[in-house]
Design a protein around this motif. Structure first.
Motif, PDB file in Angstrom:
ATOM      1  N   PRO A  36       0.830  -1.203   0.000  1.00  0.00           N
ATOM      2  CA  PRO A  36       0.000   0.000   0.000  1.00  0.00           C
ATOM      3  C   PRO A  36       0.872   1.264   0.000  1.00  0.00           C
ATOM      4  O   PRO A  36       1.976   1.279   0.536  1.00  0.00           O
ATOM      5  CB  PRO A  36      -0.793  -0.085   1.305  1.00  0.00           C
ATOM      6  CG  PRO A  36      -0.578  -1.446   1.829  1.00  0.00           C
ATOM      7  CD  PRO A  36       0.632  -2.007   1.188  1.00  0.00           C
ATOM      8  N   ARG A  37       0.377   2.323  -0.623  1.00  0.00           N
ATOM      9  CA  ARG A  37       1.138   3.574  -0.742  1.00  0.00           C
ATOM     10  C   ARG A  37       1.417   4.203   0.628  1.00  0.00           C
ATOM     11  O   ARG A  37       2.476   4.764   0.841  1.00  0.00           O
ATOM     12  CB  ARG A  37       0.378   4.579  -1.616  1.00  0.00           C
ATOM     13  CG  ARG A  37       0.109   4.092  -3.009  1.00  0.00           C
ATOM     14  CD  ARG A  37       1.382   4.064  -3.835  1.00  0.00           C
ATOM     15  NE  ARG A  37       1.080   3.644  -5.195  1.00  0.00           N
ATOM     16  CZ  ARG A  37       1.599   2.575  -5.768  1.00  0.00           C
ATOM     17  NH1 ARG A  37       2.438   1.819  -5.109  1.00  0.00           N
ATOM     18  NH2 ARG A  37       1.284   2.263  -6.996  1.00  0.00           N
ATOM     19  N   PHE A  38       0.463   4.102   1.540  1.00  0.00           N
ATOM     20  CA  PHE A  38       0.686   4.704   2.853  1.00  0.00           C
ATOM     21  C   PHE A  38       1.804   4.008   3.611  1.00  0.00           C
ATOM     22  O   PHE A  38       2.492   4.628   4.422  1.00  0.00           O
ATOM     23  CB  PHE A  38      -0.598   4.733   3.686  1.00  0.00           C
ATOM     24  CG  PHE A  38      -1.093   3.376   4.108  1.00  0.00           C
ATOM     25  CD1 PHE A  38      -0.645   2.795   5.281  1.00  0.00           C
ATOM     26  CD2 PHE A  38      -2.020   2.700   3.341  1.00  0.00           C
ATOM     27  CE1 PHE A  38      -1.096   1.550   5.685  1.00  0.00           C
ATOM     28  CE2 PHE A  38      -2.491   1.457   3.734  1.00  0.00           C
ATOM     29  CZ  PHE A  38      -2.025   0.872   4.904  1.00  0.00           C
ATOM     30  N   LEU A  39       2.025   2.706   3.344  1.00  0.00           N
ATOM     31  CA  LEU A  39       3.114   1.994   4.000  1.00  0.00           C
ATOM     32  C   LEU A  39       4.460   2.517   3.506  1.00  0.00           C
ATOM     33  O   LEU A  39       5.367   2.770   4.301  1.00  0.00           O
ATOM     34  CB  LEU A  39       2.994   0.494   3.751  1.00  0.00           C
ATOM     35  CG  LEU A  39       4.067  -0.369   4.404  1.00  0.00           C
ATOM     36  CD1 LEU A  39       3.992  -0.237   5.918  1.00  0.00           C
ATOM     37  CD2 LEU A  39       3.910  -1.811   3.991  1.00  0.00           C
ATOM     38  N   GLY A  42       4.942   5.932   4.941  1.00  0.00           N
ATOM     39  CA  GLY A  42       5.305   5.834   6.350  1.00  0.00           C
ATOM     40  C   GLY A  42       6.761   5.452   6.541  1.00  0.00           C
ATOM     41  O   GLY A  42       7.432   5.965   7.445  1.00  0.00           O
ATOM     42  N   LEU A  43       7.280   4.570   5.682  1.00  0.00           N
ATOM     43  CA  LEU A  43       8.695   4.213   5.765  1.00  0.00           C
ATOM     44  C   LEU A  43       9.584   5.408   5.449  1.00  0.00           C
ATOM     45  O   LEU A  43      10.613   5.618   6.097  1.00  0.00           O
ATOM     46  CB  LEU A  43       9.006   3.051   4.812  1.00  0.00           C
ATOM     47  CG  LEU A  43       8.455   1.692   5.216  1.00  0.00           C
ATOM     48  CD1 LEU A  43       8.684   0.677   4.103  1.00  0.00           C
ATOM     49  CD2 LEU A  43       9.090   1.223   6.506  1.00  0.00           C
ATOM     50  N   CYS A  44       9.179   6.204   4.454  1.00  0.00           N
ATOM     51  CA  CYS A  44       9.950   7.411   4.118  1.00  0.00           C
ATOM     52  C   CYS A  44       9.912   8.418   5.270  1.00  0.00           C
ATOM     53  O   CYS A  44      10.940   9.031   5.600  1.00  0.00           O
ATOM     54  CB  CYS A  44       9.406   8.041   2.845  1.00  0.00           C
ATOM     55  SG  CYS A  44       9.770   7.098   1.362  1.00  0.00           S
ATOM     56  N   VAL A  45       8.753   8.588   5.879  1.00  0.00           N
ATOM     57  CA  VAL A  45       8.647   9.515   7.016  1.00  0.00           C
ATOM     58  C   VAL A  45       9.483   9.006   8.191  1.00  0.00           C
ATOM     59  O   VAL A  45      10.188   9.790   8.842  1.00  0.00           O
ATOM     60  CB  VAL A  45       7.174   9.713   7.429  1.00  0.00           C
ATOM     61  CG1 VAL A  45       7.062  10.416   8.762  1.00  0.00           C
ATOM     62  CG2 VAL A  45       6.430  10.476   6.352  1.00  0.00           C
ATOM     63  N   PHE A  46       9.431   7.712   8.449  1.00  0.00           N
ATOM     64  CA  PHE A  46      10.221   7.131   9.541  1.00  0.00           C
ATOM     65  C   PHE A  46      11.710   7.373   9.326  1.00  0.00           C
ATOM     66  O   PHE A  46      12.430   7.786  10.239  1.00  0.00           O
ATOM     67  CB  PHE A  46       9.933   5.637   9.661  1.00  0.00           C
ATOM     68  CG  PHE A  46      10.806   4.933  10.662  1.00  0.00           C
ATOM     69  CD1 PHE A  46      10.598   5.106  12.022  1.00  0.00           C
ATOM     70  CD2 PHE A  46      11.837   4.113  10.256  1.00  0.00           C
ATOM     71  CE1 PHE A  46      11.391   4.468  12.956  1.00  0.00           C
ATOM     72  CE2 PHE A  46      12.644   3.475  11.178  1.00  0.00           C
ATOM     73  CZ  PHE A  46      12.422   3.653  12.529  1.00  0.00           C
TER      74      PHE A  46
END
Length: 134
Positions: A36-39, A42-46
């Motif tokens: 999923p795109r949000f995953l 989220g990895l990029c934000v993390f």
């Protein structure tokens, strides 16, 4: 690791090797399309938050004040340039002055001045010894 919490470099090297194998096998596109795109976001934000925390906050323990101030100046100039200055430039000039180019040149200039100021003190006069003292 991203947050610098691991004492060993083995997890980083192992994960890098797995990513290289997946990339070279050609399966990376299929895996990314299934996730999923949000995953992925989220990895990029993390990863981004980890880098910001490491360099903008924890860096004060590892750097001197001048270097730490240069890191903050580069961060703030990049933020201001990307969100406020770049949008007010004419459309034909915008591609010629990306934020990374501006802060790259700024970082080189500031680091050069920091180096220059650190080493511009007067050297001590050499002590001249007689031949029989040596």
């Amino acid at each position: 690791s991203i947050a610098g919490t691991s004492e060993s470099s083995l997890p980083t090297l192992l994960l890098g090797g797995i990513c290289l194998l997946v990339f070279l096998s050609g399966a990376a596109g299929n895996i990314i399309n299934i996730m999923p795109r949000f995953l992925l976001g989220g990895l990029c934000v993390f990863a981004g938050v980890g880098f910001l925390y490491e360099n903008l906050w924890e860096g004060r323990k590892k750097m001197n004040r001048a270097s730490f101030a240069i890191v903050w100046i580069i961060f703030l100039v990049n933020f201001i340039w990307e969100f406020f200055v770049l949008q007010n430039l004419p459309k034909d000039i915008q591609p010629m002055v990306p934020g990374l180019l501006v802060v790259f040149v700024l970082g080189i200039v500031l680091s050069t001045f920091e180096f220059m100021f650190a080493f511009m003190h007067k050297a001590k006069d050499p002590s001249i010894r007689c031949g029989d003292v040596c």
